[in-house]
Scaffold this active site. Structure first.
Site, PDB file in Angstrom:
ATOM      1  CB  SER A 188      87.810 -42.926 -26.336  1.00 23.85           C
ATOM      2  OG  SER A 188      87.254 -43.413 -27.625  1.00 23.85           O
ATOM      3  CG  HIS A 216      89.983 -39.521 -25.038  1.00 27.26           C
ATOM      4  ND1 HIS A 216      89.224 -38.969 -24.244  1.00 27.26           N
ATOM      5  CD2 HIS A 216      89.191 -39.864 -25.971  1.00 27.26           C
ATOM      6  CE1 HIS A 216      87.905 -39.132 -24.518  1.00 27.26           C
ATOM      7  NE2 HIS A 216      88.128 -39.683 -25.610  1.00 27.26           N
ATOM      8  CE  LYS A 247      86.559 -36.636 -26.199  1.00 28.45           C
ATOM      9  NZ  LYS A 247      86.451 -37.046 -27.456  1.00 28.45           N
TER      10      LYS A 247
END
Ligand SMILES: *Cc1c(COP(=O)(O)O)cnc(C)c1O
Length: 413
Positions: A188, A216, A247
């Site tokens: 990240s 991610h 996310k």
């Protein structure tokens, strides 16, 4: 009051954080999450429209009308709160359905839901392994996995970031019962990917399991957005995936461990954040199901994201910024000094671009940076405008075309 003597202690700690240039101010957003947002900073000042380059809203689904409708439907049909953990009376039909759909999307055997991926990572190690087992962790794994590893009695082997020789060395010496390699899929802070092709090959050679935190990556990395295991064509070789719904997948909250059947079954018996924390709210479950349906229909959003990212990376590099190498929507611009990163971020904000400076303890000392994140909610005009701002401010601080050593010499005291 007994607090009085302690107040000074905490005040001094806070003062030290400020003096070190490490204090984090929160900017207050007064619009839905999107490519352009309205912000008040400092608090109480007038609203201002800015381009958002720091959300994890990779696919622009956080405020998507169909996702919002699905959340409403979840609320209407299954209520607001569960008021129970899963194993008592907190499992609805839609929780089961989400577990099935996540497994289908990721290509795994089964899935267990958690309140967050932080919880999933806090759960997964302690729930599966004991003192006879061993973990092999990349040094840059996410804080939540570091905490999860701390809760577990298994032996820890840490290898320097992506150093496959060190990983192999540690694996080759191990005589432990279960060996588990632990990595982020996309890191990240640096925006690079784990070498899952090599990691899975080593796992096969030394009879180890592989855990990837794909927070991610899920939804957009790989040709159809399944994640880094799809990107490296090793979908059947990753044993455990942990990931977040907070996310790309709508961005609300929730996470999971998606893995081999027996692993999920065991976690449902043992994982403490599963047994002792509330079930996901129906609105989130219903909206996440909608997100998976949308992503299974078309790759349009991840394709847009990929195109915007390539352009952004290339234009920053052409301008002379020192970028971390990678091919994900996380594009970090290295500045090394914490104060410089904060000043740079403040100037960007004044020009109408939201990109936060990252510095210790989020990244190592002396590795401060502006982390930009591209989103399908952005358009090319947004990025052209953002680039102008970056270049202007880059000139002001004289960092264009400069190396790490140049910048450290210029800014570190
Ligand atoms: C964001 C993130 C998490 C935490 O996810 P939450 O669902 O927000 O708790 C865990 N691991 C990684 C790698 C992350 O980037």
């Amino acid at each position: 009051m007994t607090f009085t003597p302690f107040r000074d202690f905490f005040k001094n700690t806070l003062k030290q954080i400020r003096d070190d240039g490490l204090y984090k101010d929160e900017r207050v957003i007064c619009s839905p999450q999107s490519g352009q947002i309205r912000v008040r900073f400092p608090e109480g000042s007038p609203e201002k429209a800015i381009i958002n380059l720091c959300s994890n809203n990779y696919l622009g689904l956080s405020s998507h009308p169909e996702v919002i409708t699905a959340a409403h439907e979840g609320l209407e049909r299954r209520g607001y709160g569960m008021s129970s953990v899963r194993f008592i009376c907190g499992t609805q039909d839609i929780h089961r359905e989400l577990e099935r759909q996540v497994s289908a999307f990721l290509g795994t055997e089964d899935t267990i839901l958690f309140a967050s991926c932080f919880d999933a990572n806090a759960a997964v190690f302690e729930g599966l392994l004991g003192s006879e087992d061993a973990l092999f962790c990349d040094k840059l794994i996410h804080a939540s996995m570091i905490d999860g590893v701390r809760l577990c009695k298994a032996k820890r082997n840490i290898y320097e970031h992506s150093r496959m020789d060190q990983l192999e060395d540690a694996l080759s010496r191990s005589t432990d019962r279960v060996k588990l390699i632990v990595t982020d899929g996309v890191f990240s802070m640096d925006g690079d990917m784990a070498r899952l092709d090599e990691i899975t090959a080593l796992a096969e050679k030394y009879q180890a399991m592989v855990l990837v935190d794909d927070s991610h990556a899920t939804g957009f990395i790989g040709k159809t957005g399944r994640g880094t295991h799809e990107h490296f064509n090793v979908m059947d070789k990753v044993d455990i995936i942990t990931t977040t719904f907070g996310k790309a997948l709508g961005g609300a909250t929730g996470g999971c461990v998606s893995a081999r059947r027996e692993i999920v079954e065991l976690l449902k018996q043992r994982a403490r954040p599963y047994l002792f924390s509330n079930a996901l709210m129906p609105a989130v479950v219903s909206a996440t199901l909608k997100v998976l349906t949308l992503l299974s229909k078309t790759t349009e959003r991840r394709d847009t994201l990929e195109t915007l990212t390539k352009g952004w990376r290339a234009s920053l590099a052409d301008a002379g910024f020192d970028l971390k190498q990678g091919n994900t929507p996380i594009v970090p611009i290295m500045l090394y000094d914490a104060r410089l990163a904060q000043n740079f971020s403040r100037d960007l904000y004044n020009e109408g671009v939201f990109a936060v400076g990252f510095f210790y303890p989020v990244v190592p000392m002396g590795e401060a940076r502006i982390r930009t994140q591209i989103s399908a909610a952005l358009n090319q005009q947004n990025l052209d405008r953002a680039l102008e701002c970056f270049v202007g401010i880059g000139k002001k601080y004289d960092v264009l075309g400069k190396t790490r050593e140049d910048m450290i010499a210029m800014y570190s005291r």
